[in-house]
Design a protein around this motif. Structure first.
Motif, PDB file in Angstrom:
ATOM      1  N   GLN A   1      28.858 -10.705  19.867  1.00  0.00           N
ATOM      2  CA  GLN A   1      28.947  -9.936  18.634  1.00  0.00           C
ATOM      3  C   GLN A   1      28.280  -8.579  18.812  1.00  0.00           C
ATOM      4  O   GLN A   1      27.152  -8.476  19.291  1.00  0.00           O
ATOM      5  CB  GLN A   1      28.308 -10.693  17.470  1.00  0.00           C
ATOM      6  CG  GLN A   1      29.106 -11.929  17.043  1.00  0.00           C
ATOM      7  CD  GLN A   1      28.612 -12.496  15.751  1.00  0.00           C
ATOM      8  OE1 GLN A   1      27.453 -12.370  15.402  1.00  0.00           O
ATOM      9  NE2 GLN A   1      29.498 -13.131  15.009  1.00  0.00           N
ATOM     10  N   ARG A   2      29.016  -7.555  18.394  1.00  0.00           N
ATOM     11  CA  ARG A   2      28.528  -6.189  18.506  1.00  0.00           C
ATOM     12  C   ARG A   2      28.543  -5.544  17.128  1.00  0.00           C
ATOM     13  O   ARG A   2      29.565  -5.564  16.430  1.00  0.00           O
ATOM     14  CB  ARG A   2      29.401  -5.406  19.479  1.00  0.00           C
ATOM     15  CG  ARG A   2      28.975  -3.971  19.720  1.00  0.00           C
ATOM     16  CD  ARG A   2      29.718  -3.411  20.934  1.00  0.00           C
ATOM     17  NE  ARG A   2      31.154  -3.541  20.797  1.00  0.00           N
ATOM     18  CZ  ARG A   2      31.932  -2.608  20.232  1.00  0.00           C
ATOM     19  NH1 ARG A   2      31.405  -1.512  19.730  1.00  0.00           N
ATOM     20  NH2 ARG A   2      33.245  -2.784  20.171  1.00  0.00           N
TER      21      ARG A   2
ATOM     22  N   VAL B   1      28.672  -2.569  14.574  1.00  0.00           N
ATOM     23  CA  VAL B   1      29.216  -1.213  14.505  1.00  0.00           C
ATOM     24  C   VAL B   1      28.801  -0.604  13.172  1.00  0.00           C
ATOM     25  O   VAL B   1      29.067  -1.174  12.117  1.00  0.00           O
ATOM     26  CB  VAL B   1      30.750  -1.213  14.642  1.00  0.00           C
ATOM     27  CG1 VAL B   1      31.304   0.196  14.529  1.00  0.00           C
ATOM     28  CG2 VAL B   1      31.165  -1.843  15.968  1.00  0.00           C
TER      29      VAL B   1
ATOM     30  N   SER C   1      29.210  -6.987   7.261  1.00  0.00           N
ATOM     31  CA  SER C   1      28.129  -7.949   7.463  1.00  0.00           C
ATOM     32  C   SER C   1      26.833  -7.514   6.795  1.00  0.00           C
ATOM     33  O   SER C   1      26.014  -8.357   6.425  1.00  0.00           O
ATOM     34  CB  SER C   1      27.887  -8.160   8.957  1.00  0.00           C
ATOM     35  OG  SER C   1      27.584  -6.921   9.587  1.00  0.00           O
TER      36      SER C   1
ATOM     37  N   THR D   1      29.425  -3.628  10.532  1.00  0.00           N
ATOM     38  CA  THR D   1      30.510  -4.579  10.773  1.00  0.00           C
ATOM     39  C   THR D   1      30.294  -5.226  12.126  1.00  0.00           C
ATOM     40  O   THR D   1      30.026  -4.539  13.118  1.00  0.00           O
ATOM     41  CB  THR D   1      31.879  -3.877  10.744  1.00  0.00           C
ATOM     42  OG1 THR D   1      32.036  -3.212   9.489  1.00  0.00           O
ATOM     43  CG2 THR D   1      33.005  -4.890  10.916  1.00  0.00           C
ATOM     44  N   LEU D   2      30.395  -6.549  12.168  1.00  0.00           N
ATOM     45  CA  LEU D   2      30.219  -7.281  13.420  1.00  0.00           C
ATOM     46  C   LEU D   2      31.575  -7.504  14.075  1.00  0.00           C
ATOM     47  O   LEU D   2      32.486  -8.084  13.468  1.00  0.00           O
ATOM     48  CB  LEU D   2      29.524  -8.622  13.179  1.00  0.00           C
ATOM     49  CG  LEU D   2      28.069  -8.559  12.709  1.00  0.00           C
ATOM     50  CD1 LEU D   2      27.529  -9.966  12.511  1.00  0.00           C
ATOM     51  CD2 LEU D   2      27.198  -7.789  13.689  1.00  0.00           C
ATOM     52  N   LEU D   3      31.711  -7.038  15.286  1.00  0.00           N
ATOM     53  CA  LEU D   3      32.926  -7.269  16.058  1.00  0.00           C
ATOM     54  C   LEU D   3      32.665  -8.388  17.049  1.00  0.00           C
ATOM     55  O   LEU D   3      31.761  -8.286  17.891  1.00  0.00           O
ATOM     56  CB  LEU D   3      33.346  -5.994  16.788  1.00  0.00           C
ATOM     57  CG  LEU D   3      33.738  -4.796  15.907  1.00  0.00           C
ATOM     58  CD1 LEU D   3      34.173  -3.616  16.776  1.00  0.00           C
ATOM     59  CD2 LEU D   3      34.847  -5.186  14.948  1.00  0.00           C
ATOM     60  N   ALA D   4      33.425  -9.467  16.924  1.00  0.00           N
ATOM     61  CA  ALA D   4      33.269 -10.619  17.822  1.00  0.00           C
ATOM     62  C   ALA D   4      34.223 -10.463  18.998  1.00  0.00           C
ATOM     63  O   ALA D   4      35.444 -10.391  18.811  1.00  0.00           O
ATOM     64  CB  ALA D   4      33.538 -11.915  17.078  1.00  0.00           C
ATOM     65  N   GLU D   5      33.682 -10.412  20.179  1.00  0.00           N
ATOM     66  CA  GLU D   5      34.471 -10.261  21.384  1.00  0.00           C
ATOM     67  C   GLU D   5      34.425 -11.576  22.158  1.00  0.00           C
ATOM     68  O   GLU D   5      33.388 -11.943  22.719  1.00  0.00           O
ATOM     69  CB  GLU D   5      33.927  -9.125  22.249  1.00  0.00           C
ATOM     70  CG  GLU D   5      33.932  -7.775  21.533  1.00  0.00           C
ATOM     71  CD  GLU D   5      33.303  -6.676  22.354  1.00  0.00           C
ATOM     72  OE1 GLU D   5      32.713  -7.012  23.415  1.00  0.00           O
ATOM     73  OE2 GLU D   5      33.384  -5.512  21.952  1.00  0.00           O
TER      74      GLU D   5
END
Length: 447
Positions: free
Chosen positions: A86-87, A89, A148, A225-229
């Motif tokens: 999770q990153r 942004v 988030s 905002t959490l970006l799930a990779e």
């Protein structure tokens, strides 16, 4: 003769021991297996029917038999998915201070204009910076995205106070989201900040912030905002969804209980609320049976909100996989709970990988359903002997009739009867030998 008697007695003891053994426990449900390919190994994703039939959380009662009723070796490999990376942004958002007097008087001019595209703009002549009399801030996130958190960057050296957050899709109907404590303190050239307000994936465009302890001096507001990779190359089985069984209201307000219907390794749970425009804090708990204590699994916010672009629903709760059968949801009732009706609950799980050796002749069958059985599954590495042999595909067939389900028990009972008959015959033979020996002793003495 004495040695013969001792050997016969030893054999008799062995027969008695065998005859006294209880028949091996059997499973309660059997399903046929269809195989394709050359083998010698066959694989399949363990179907939901086996999870529903199993009486052990570790699937220790699963058995696979060949056409002769013999058990064949197999392995069960639980599905595992590496946690996504999770990153966070951050993106600056537009925000506007709203004068207290205008808001409480119900005036239409609040220093903010709503554009045709839904964006908020400062009205001509509105103050550029918040004033002391302003205690409300309108935030335009720009779009309905899963946010988030909100990051409120403060100016000044000292501030400590609460902020309350409400959300809306149309600037008319507002819903309480949560409350957080903000802190901006400095001493001895060191600074301590707490500027994050958790929103837990809320999907609403507009937010309204109020300040019970007085409004701070705001430098900037940004959305997080959490970006799930996902981890590449994990090869995990896709998530399967199925409806929970027997969802009903519990004994206390805000309690909803339901059953999984099997020993599924549940790792995600989706809550569909009964009424639109509902937001509620929820806690998820589970237990293995009615005698066990409830244990906490996850917490979060469930929502169902009607916006201009359609209805938005909360994301599923995610947690470590558990095979519990009994579940319950506890709803925070301070904001009215879920209203009337029952929520709809869906369980997300990933099936284990089953591999078995096609020893003996077909047809093969798989069964489960006896908590008294001990686990016999082998580690996959040991079953494959470290090699990479050809592997066929197995698929679940129809459920077999009760007659076939009882075949192992009938065979065990027949063996039990044969052992007892042998025992009776042995006792009769032993009695005959003893009688002959007793009659021959006087004759030997006279000679």
């Amino acid at each position: 003769m004495k040695r013969m008697m001792m050997g016969f007695c030893a054999s008799l003891v062995a027969l008695v021991a065998q005859a006294g053994e209880a028949p091996p426990p059997v499973v309660t449900q059997w399903y046929g297996l269809t195989v394709s390919g050359t083998g010698p190994y066959y694989r399949m994703r363990l179907p939901p029917e086996i999870y529903a039939a199993s009486q052990r959380s570790d699937l220790g009662d699963v058995r696979i038999l060949n056409g002769a009723g013999e058990q064949v070796p197999f392995s069960l490999e639980a599905a595992s998915v590496p946690a996504p990376i999770q990153r966070a942004v951050l993106a600056p958002v537009n925000w506007f201070a709203v004068p207290t007097a205008a808001r409480t008087a119900g005036q239409g001019r609040l220093g903010v204009l709503l554009g045709a595209d839904g964006s908020l703009r400062a009205e001509l002549g509105a103050p550029a910076a918040p004033r002391a009399s302003d205690d409300t801030v309108l935030v335009d996130l720009g779009r309905e995205a899963a946010v988030s958190a909100l990051r409120i960057h403060l100016r000044g050296a000292q501030y400590q106070g609460r902020v309350r957050v409400e959300s809306s899709a149309d600037l008319t109907q507002w819903h309480a989201v949560g409350e957080a404590e903000l802190l901006n303190a400095s001493a001895n050239d060191k600074q301590l900040r707490q500027e994050r307000v958790a929103l837990e994936g809320l999907r609403q465009r507009y937010l309204r912030l109020s300040w019970p302890d007085g409004m701070p001096e705001i430098a900037e507001i940004a959305s997080e905002t959490l970006l799930a990779e996902p981890v590449a190359g994990s090869g995990a089985a896709p998530l399967r969804w199925q409806a929970a069984a027997q969802v009903r209201a519990g004994s206390q307000a805000g309690e909803y209980v339901f059953a999984s219907g099997g020993v599924y390794p549940v790792e995600s749970l989706r809550i569909d609320l009964p009424q639109p425009n509902t937001i509620a804090k929820v806690s998820l708990q589970s237990r293995d049976d009615a005698k066990a204590a409830w244990r906490g699994i996850a917490t979060g916010t469930a929502f169902r909100l009607q916006g201009k672009s359609g209805e938005e629903r909360s994301a599923p709760l995610q947690f470590e996989a558990t095979s519990a059968r009994d579940w319950r949801i506890l709803v925070d009732m301070r904001n009215g709970g879920l209203g009337s009706g029952l929520p709809q609950v869906s369980l997300g799980w990933r099936p284990a990988q089953l591999t078995f050796v096609a020893r003996g002749s077909a047809p093969f069958r798989i069964g489960a359903g006896n908590a008294a059985l001990t686990a016999v599954a082998q580690p996959t590495g040991e079953l494959l002997m470290g090699a990479h042999p050809e592997t066929g595909i197995a698929t679940l067939g129809v459920r077999l009739p009760m007659a076939q389900e009882k075949e192992p028990r009938i065979a065990a009972s027949a063996r039990h009867i044969v052992l007892w008959m042998t025992l009776i015959l042995a006792v009769a033979t032993l009695g005959g030998i003893a009688w002959r020996l007793a009659r021959s002793k006087p004759t030997d003495a006279s000679q």
